[in-house]
Design a protein around this motif. Structure first.
Motif, short mmCIF file in Angstrom:
data_model
loop_
_atom_site.label_atom_id
_atom_site.label_comp_id
_atom_site.label_asym_id
_atom_site.label_seq_id
_atom_site.Cartn_x
_atom_site.Cartn_y
_atom_site.Cartn_z
N ARG A 52 -44.86 81.87 19.52
CA ARG A 52 -45.67 81.73 18.30
C ARG A 52 -47.01 82.44 18.47
O ARG A 52 -47.47 83.14 17.57
CB ARG A 52 -45.87 80.26 17.94
CG ARG A 52 -46.60 80.08 16.62
CD ARG A 52 -46.58 78.61 16.17
NE ARG A 52 -47.28 78.49 14.92
CZ ARG A 52 -48.60 78.38 14.80
NH1 ARG A 52 -49.37 78.36 15.88
NH2 ARG A 52 -49.17 78.27 13.61
N ALA A 53 -47.65 82.27 19.63
CA ALA A 53 -48.93 82.95 19.88
C ALA A 53 -48.74 84.46 19.86
O ALA A 53 -49.59 85.20 19.33
CB ALA A 53 -49.51 82.50 21.21
N ALA A 54 -47.62 84.95 20.39
CA ALA A 54 -47.34 86.39 20.36
C ALA A 54 -47.17 86.87 18.93
O ALA A 54 -47.67 87.94 18.57
CB ALA A 54 -46.09 86.70 21.18
N CYS A 55 -46.50 86.09 18.11
CA CYS A 55 -46.30 86.45 16.71
C CYS A 55 -47.65 86.57 16.00
O CYS A 55 -47.91 87.56 15.30
CB CYS A 55 -45.42 85.40 16.03
SG CYS A 55 -45.05 85.76 14.31
N ILE A 56 -48.51 85.59 16.18
CA ILE A 56 -49.84 85.60 15.57
C ILE A 56 -50.63 86.82 16.04
O ILE A 56 -51.23 87.53 15.24
CB ILE A 56 -50.58 84.29 15.87
CG1 ILE A 56 -49.90 83.13 15.15
CG2 ILE A 56 -52.07 84.38 15.50
CD1 ILE A 56 -50.35 81.75 15.61
N ARG A 57 -50.62 87.07 17.35
CA ARG A 57 -51.34 88.21 17.92
C ARG A 57 -50.82 89.53 17.36
O ARG A 57 -51.59 90.41 16.95
CB ARG A 57 -51.22 88.20 19.45
CG ARG A 57 -51.85 89.44 20.12
CD ARG A 57 -51.63 89.46 21.63
NE ARG A 57 -50.26 89.27 22.06
CZ ARG A 57 -49.31 90.20 21.99
NH1 ARG A 57 -49.56 91.40 21.51
NH2 ARG A 57 -48.08 89.94 22.43
N GLU A 58 -49.51 89.69 17.34
CA GLU A 58 -48.91 90.94 16.87
C GLU A 58 -49.22 91.19 15.39
O GLU A 58 -49.52 92.32 15.00
CB GLU A 58 -47.39 90.93 17.11
CG GLU A 58 -47.00 91.10 18.55
CD GLU A 58 -47.15 92.53 19.05
OE1 GLU A 58 -47.33 93.46 18.23
OE2 GLU A 58 -47.09 92.73 20.27
N VAL A 59 -49.15 90.16 14.56
CA VAL A 59 -49.48 90.32 13.14
C VAL A 59 -50.92 90.77 12.98
O VAL A 59 -51.22 91.68 12.21
CB VAL A 59 -49.20 89.02 12.35
CG1 VAL A 59 -49.86 89.05 10.98
CG2 VAL A 59 -47.71 88.77 12.24
N GLN A 60 -51.80 90.14 13.74
CA GLN A 60 -53.21 90.51 13.67
C GLN A 60 -53.43 91.95 14.14
O GLN A 60 -54.14 92.72 13.49
CB GLN A 60 -54.02 89.54 14.53
CG GLN A 60 -55.47 89.45 14.17
CD GLN A 60 -56.09 88.23 14.83
OE1 GLN A 60 -55.68 87.79 15.90
NE2 GLN A 60 -57.10 87.69 14.18
N GLU A 61 -52.80 92.34 15.24
CA GLU A 61 -52.94 93.71 15.75
C GLU A 61 -52.33 94.75 14.82
O GLU A 61 -52.92 95.79 14.58
CB GLU A 61 -52.27 93.83 17.13
CG GLU A 61 -52.99 93.12 18.25
CD GLU A 61 -52.22 93.13 19.56
OE1 GLU A 61 -52.70 92.50 20.52
OE2 GLU A 61 -51.12 93.76 19.64
N GLU A 62 -51.15 94.45 14.31
CA GLU A 62 -50.43 95.44 13.52
C GLU A 62 -50.90 95.55 12.08
O GLU A 62 -50.94 96.64 11.52
CB GLU A 62 -48.92 95.12 13.53
CG GLU A 62 -48.28 95.31 14.88
CD GLU A 62 -46.81 94.96 14.90
OE1 GLU A 62 -46.16 95.29 15.90
OE2 GLU A 62 -46.29 94.38 13.91
N LEU A 63 -51.21 94.39 11.46
CA LEU A 63 -51.55 94.39 10.03
C LEU A 63 -53.03 94.14 9.75
O LEU A 63 -53.48 94.34 8.63
CB LEU A 63 -50.73 93.32 9.30
CG LEU A 63 -49.21 93.45 9.38
CD1 LEU A 63 -48.55 92.31 8.62
CD2 LEU A 63 -48.74 94.80 8.86
#
Length: 158
Positions: A52-63
């Motif tokens: 879940r933390a990876a998902c949040i991080r990736e969304v923030q980085e990518e979008l």
């Protein structure tokens, strides 16, 4: 039990993605700059990081946005040839409002484009395994119960 007696264990790669919807129920897809095709926002889990933390991080980085990420919709056992074992999570990111969509910025250069796509049109954008996984996630969201999948599909029960 000694080290030499320890049976081999799977050491899968773990990745997590976010399933965003628009008000019409279409799914947000993103186009990576480093490969052909489309994906959902997300990526690999780093050591010591939860999916879940990876998902949040990736969304923030990518979008470049930080919307609320809900619970998981599907966990998929999806080994890939030449890549080994994989465990892939899709989390419910809910409806991405028009205001949030206006704030999307591809800051890290990994993505070049995003668009909302109807479920019936996903096969024209995605590899079959990802289409199956997203459809399983959509069904789980409608049921209100997370799903377990293998290669994108829920196993048939006896």
């Amino acid at each position: 039990m000694t080290t030499s007696e320890t049976p081999p264990m799977a050491t899968p790669r773990v990745a997590a993605g976010a399933l965003f919807f628009d008000e019409s129920g279409r799914v947000l897809l993103v186009k990576p700059s480093y490969k052909d095709g489309w994906e959902i926002p997300g990526g690999y889990v780093e050591p010591g990081e939860s999916p879940r933390a990876a998902c949040i991080r990736e969304v923030q980085e990518e979008l470049g946005v930080s919307p609320a990420i809900g619970g998981h919709l599907v966990v998929d056992w999806a080994p890939a040839q030449n890549e080994g074992d994989k465990v892939l999570f899709i989390f419910d990111a809910g409806i991405l409002t028009e205001e949030a969509r206006a704030e999307i910025k591809f800051g890290d250069g990994e993505l070049t484009e995003s668009r909302f796509v109807a479920e019936a049109e996903m096969d024209g954008y995605l590899p079959a395994r990802l289409s199956r996984r997203i459809r399983t996630a959509i069904r789980a969201r409608h049921r209100g119960v997370p799903a377990y999948a293998e290669h994108g599909d829920e196993p048939q029960t006896r």
